[in-house]
Design a protein around this motif. Sequence first.
Motif, PDB file in Angstrom:
ATOM      1  N   VAL A   1       9.198  -5.067 -10.276  1.00 15.91           N
ATOM      2  CA  VAL A   1       9.525  -5.739 -11.534  1.00 15.91           C
ATOM      3  C   VAL A   1       9.870  -7.211 -11.284  1.00 15.91           C
ATOM      4  O   VAL A   1      11.024  -7.550 -11.037  1.00 15.91           O
ATOM      5  N   PRO A   2       8.873  -8.106 -11.311  1.00 11.78           N
ATOM      6  CA  PRO A   2       9.167  -9.538 -11.211  1.00 11.78           C
ATOM      7  C   PRO A   2       9.833 -10.037 -12.496  1.00 11.78           C
ATOM      8  O   PRO A   2       9.656  -9.446 -13.561  1.00 11.78           O
ATOM      9  N   ASN A   3      10.599 -11.102 -12.347  1.00  9.34           N
ATOM     10  CA  ASN A   3      11.253 -11.741 -13.492  1.00  9.34           C
ATOM     11  C   ASN A   3      10.846 -13.215 -13.479  1.00  9.34           C
ATOM     12  O   ASN A   3      11.611 -14.086 -13.029  1.00  9.34           O
ATOM     13  N   PRO A   4       9.633 -13.507 -13.967  1.00  8.05           N
ATOM     14  CA  PRO A   4       9.000 -14.812 -13.727  1.00  8.05           C
ATOM     15  C   PRO A   4       9.831 -16.027 -14.156  1.00  8.05           C
ATOM     16  O   PRO A   4       9.872 -17.020 -13.427  1.00  8.05           O
ATOM     17  N   LEU A   5      10.508 -15.957 -15.298  1.00 10.99           N
ATOM     18  CA  LEU A   5      11.261 -17.135 -15.762  1.00 10.99           C
ATOM     19  C   LEU A   5      12.378 -17.478 -14.794  1.00 10.99           C
ATOM     20  O   LEU A   5      12.603 -18.641 -14.443  1.00 10.99           O
TER      21      LEU A   5
ATOM     22  N   ALA B   1      -0.137  -7.113  -5.647  1.00  3.03           N
ATOM     23  CA  ALA B   1       0.498  -5.806  -5.897  1.00  3.03           C
ATOM     24  C   ALA B   1      -0.411  -4.931  -6.750  1.00  3.03           C
ATOM     25  O   ALA B   1      -0.623  -3.754  -6.441  1.00  3.03           O
ATOM     26  N   LEU B   2      -0.988  -5.525  -7.794  1.00  2.39           N
ATOM     27  CA  LEU B   2      -1.870  -4.750  -8.675  1.00  2.39           C
ATOM     28  C   LEU B   2      -3.121  -4.290  -7.919  1.00  2.39           C
ATOM     29  O   LEU B   2      -3.565  -3.157  -8.059  1.00  2.39           O
ATOM     30  N   GLU B   3      -3.662  -5.189  -7.096  1.00  8.19           N
ATOM     31  CA  GLU B   3      -4.858  -4.824  -6.314  1.00  8.19           C
ATOM     32  C   GLU B   3      -4.586  -3.652  -5.373  1.00  8.19           C
ATOM     33  O   GLU B   3      -5.462  -2.841  -5.120  1.00  8.19           O
ATOM     34  N   LYS B   4      -3.357  -3.598  -4.873  1.00  7.31           N
ATOM     35  CA  LYS B   4      -3.012  -2.498  -3.962  1.00  7.31           C
ATOM     36  C   LYS B   4      -2.670  -1.211  -4.731  1.00  7.31           C
ATOM     37  O   LYS B   4      -2.388  -0.182  -4.137  1.00  7.31           O
ATOM     38  N   GLY B   5      -2.625  -1.316  -6.061  1.00  3.63           N
ATOM     39  CA  GLY B   5      -2.353  -0.118  -6.875  1.00  3.63           C
ATOM     40  C   GLY B   5      -0.903   0.085  -7.255  1.00  3.63           C
ATOM     41  O   GLY B   5      -0.511   1.151  -7.731  1.00  3.63           O
ATOM     42  N   VAL B   6      -0.072  -0.962  -7.045  1.00  3.15           N
ATOM     43  CA  VAL B   6       1.350  -0.855  -7.408  1.00  3.15           C
ATOM     44  C   VAL B   6       1.501  -1.041  -8.919  1.00  3.15           C
ATOM     45  O   VAL B   6       0.825  -1.878  -9.526  1.00  3.15           O
ATOM     46  N   ASN B   7       2.387  -0.261  -9.533  1.00  7.87           N
ATOM     47  CA  ASN B   7       2.711  -0.480 -10.939  1.00  7.87           C
ATOM     48  C   ASN B   7       3.643  -1.689 -11.045  1.00  7.87           C
ATOM     49  O   ASN B   7       4.698  -1.724 -10.423  1.00  7.87           O
ATOM     50  N   VAL B   8       3.240  -2.697 -11.825  1.00  3.74           N
ATOM     51  CA  VAL B   8       4.051  -3.907 -11.987  1.00  3.74           C
ATOM     52  C   VAL B   8       4.408  -4.071 -13.459  1.00  3.74           C
ATOM     53  O   VAL B   8       3.524  -4.081 -14.322  1.00  3.74           O
ATOM     54  N   ALA B   9       5.705  -4.181 -13.745  1.00  5.59           N
ATOM     55  CA  ALA B   9       6.167  -4.462 -15.106  1.00  5.59           C
ATOM     56  C   ALA B   9       7.090  -5.669 -15.019  1.00  5.59           C
ATOM     57  O   ALA B   9       7.630  -5.963 -13.954  1.00  5.59           O
ATOM     58  N   LEU B  10       7.264  -6.392 -16.133  1.00  3.05           N
ATOM     59  CA  LEU B  10       8.055  -7.621 -16.080  1.00  3.05           C
ATOM     60  C   LEU B  10       9.419  -7.470 -16.743  1.00  3.05           C
ATOM     61  O   LEU B  10       9.606  -6.647 -17.639  1.00  3.05           O
TER      62      LEU B  10
ATOM     63  N   GLY C   1       0.828  -1.210   0.000  1.00  7.22           N
ATOM     64  CA  GLY C   1       0.000   0.000   0.000  1.00  7.22           C
ATOM     65  C   GLY C   1       0.859   1.256   0.000  1.00  7.22           C
ATOM     66  O   GLY C   1       0.604   2.205  -0.754  1.00  7.22           O
ATOM     67  N   LEU C   2       1.926   1.233   0.806  1.00  7.83           N
ATOM     68  CA  LEU C   2       2.842   2.377   0.852  1.00  7.83           C
ATOM     69  C   LEU C   2       3.589   2.534  -0.471  1.00  7.83           C
ATOM     70  O   LEU C   2       3.807   3.654  -0.953  1.00  7.83           O
ATOM     71  N   ALA C   3       3.974   1.386  -1.064  1.00  8.84           N
ATOM     72  CA  ALA C   3       4.696   1.431  -2.355  1.00  8.84           C
ATOM     73  C   ALA C   3       3.819   2.068  -3.428  1.00  8.84           C
ATOM     74  O   ALA C   3       4.292   2.870  -4.242  1.00  8.84           O
TER      75      ALA C   3
ATOM     76  N   VAL D   1       2.259  -1.084 -21.299  1.00 11.01           N
ATOM     77  CA  VAL D   1       2.089   0.265 -20.735  1.00 11.01           C
ATOM     78  C   VAL D   1       2.717   0.434 -19.346  1.00 11.01           C
ATOM     79  O   VAL D   1       3.203   1.520 -19.014  1.00 11.01           O
ATOM     80  N   ASN D   2       2.757  -0.628 -18.551  1.00 11.38           N
ATOM     81  CA  ASN D   2       3.357  -0.495 -17.211  1.00 11.38           C
ATOM     82  C   ASN D   2       4.870  -0.263 -17.299  1.00 11.38           C
ATOM     83  O   ASN D   2       5.450   0.405 -16.443  1.00 11.38           O
ATOM     84  N   GLY D   3       5.480  -0.834 -18.339  1.00  9.24           N
ATOM     85  CA  GLY D   3       6.906  -0.555 -18.596  1.00  9.24           C
ATOM     86  C   GLY D   3       7.095   0.885 -19.052  1.00  9.24           C
ATOM     87  O   GLY D   3       8.054   1.555 -18.662  1.00  9.24           O
ATOM     88  N   ALA D   4       6.153   1.363 -19.875  1.00  9.03           N
ATOM     89  CA  ALA D   4       6.228   2.756 -20.359  1.00  9.03           C
ATOM     90  C   ALA D   4       6.174   3.751 -19.205  1.00  9.03           C
ATOM     91  O   ALA D   4       6.781   4.822 -19.257  1.00  9.03           O
ATOM     92  N   LYS D   5       5.450   3.375 -18.139  1.00  6.86           N
ATOM     93  CA  LYS D   5       5.376   4.254 -16.959  1.00  6.86           C
ATOM     94  C   LYS D   5       6.742   4.364 -16.293  1.00  6.86           C
ATOM     95  O   LYS D   5       7.170   5.437 -15.882  1.00  6.86           O
ATOM     96  N   ILE D   6       7.435   3.225 -16.179  1.00  7.97           N
ATOM     97  CA  ILE D   6       8.770   3.247 -15.563  1.00  7.97           C
ATOM     98  C   ILE D   6       9.720   4.096 -16.406  1.00  7.97           C
ATOM     99  O   ILE D   6      10.582   4.788 -15.894  1.00  7.97           O
ATOM    100  N   TRP D   7       9.525   4.034 -17.718  1.00  8.93           N
ATOM    101  CA  TRP D   7      10.403   4.739 -18.663  1.00  8.93           C
ATOM    102  C   TRP D   7       9.961   6.200 -18.831  1.00  8.93           C
ATOM    103  O   TRP D   7      10.596   6.978 -19.529  1.00  8.93           O
TER     104      TRP D   7
END
Length: 428
Positions: free
Chosen positions: A273-277, A301-310, A263-265, A355-361
């Motif tokens: 940024v998870p790296n699933p493989l 993380a998504l439910e709490k509103g965190v931006n998640v990109a892979l 929630g704070l994040a 788009v979530n990666g575009a936010k980081i960039w």
Amino acid sequence: MVEYDLVIKNARIRGKPSDRVYTIAVEGKRIAKITPENGIHGNLEIDAKGFLVVPPFFNAHFHLDSVLTLGEPRFNESGTLWEGIAIWAERKQKLTMDEMLSRVEKAVKWMAVYGTLWIRTHADTTEKTLTTVKGLVKAKELFKDLINIQVTAFPQDGILTEPENAELLEKSIELGADNVGMIPHNEHTRFDGAKSVEIAFDIAEKYNKDIDGHVDETDDPWSRNFEVVVRETFKRKYYGRVAAGHVTASHSWDPVYRNRIFGLAAKAGVSIVPNPLINIHLQGRFDNYPKRRGMAPIRIALEKGVNVALGHDCVMDPWYPLGVGDMLQVLFMAVHVDQLMGYSELKKALDLITVNGAKIWHIEREYGIEEGKNANMLILKGRDELDALRILGPPLYVIKDGALLADNTGGESKIFYKGKWERVELFL
Ligand SMILES: [Zn+2]
């Protein structure tokens, strides 16, 4: 009459009604027009045959310095992180600028052919000659027609584990690295972990750079450096400028603690940024059965509103023996591991590599399939997001800055590079 440079017909477009097809007209590097009309012409015309057009993929976490070194000097037989680190320590000794750049060139061609046009790579700053940093900063310019590269200065062995490491990290920023990295869970104590986060933020503030860390990449539920990253983000008002890679420990955190910190994040705009493989391959190695999955819980993380990109993290190196640089494979693993298999979840999941990666960039405004935006597009091999995840890559076509960059039709992969088309082979 020829009106546009490039016209794509019969395109389904992500985010628009799925029962309709559109014509996308490109002028120069911009999308000039999107219309249901069919009577528009261009110098180059592509029939998308009802397949889905999406903006290209982001690979938000990668290691180009070690890419395609599989088997050098030996293979990782245990499949563990630690054997990987030992092998890389040996391989690092033989690293030269030329051989690294030729591996990077090959790898970014694979990635571009598979539709990734933005990659954030780490460069190991504890390699004392800093050949990694110098080489990858050079790669940004050398390969900019293939892919957009950002370099994160990454203290692989820790910031406080050796006296000169903080200095090497700062020097890497002076040499042109874009972001400041960290690896607090690899410091000798949790106090040093917290201190190392502060040092990374000090450097980032001094040079006005973003933070891009390896954070809590362990199964240890007491690895909690992420909270320090979030605190520093608030303290320095670094909102939206911080990404934390892996955060695999969050899989094992107590749910009460995890909810509070996520929630704070979200409030601080810290991305995860998870790296699933790599996470599913390297984590849980100390567990008996049942084994933990060891990937940051994306759904929560998504439910709490965190931006998640892979991130793809690795391709054919001491840590990961497989891969062709296909972000759809990464997403395929993510939706399985975190069970993001509801229909709406599968449709939405493509955000994790777009788009979530575009936010980081920080390029959300110019990114996407809309009139006036930059003409970067993929024509996928399928009519919707589910098809994309079933069939995987490569896309039929990759369009970069208004021009055709890769063509995967006709049973082979071709890329337009240095003024001509060349075939891309997926072998070392
Ligand atoms: Zn990594």
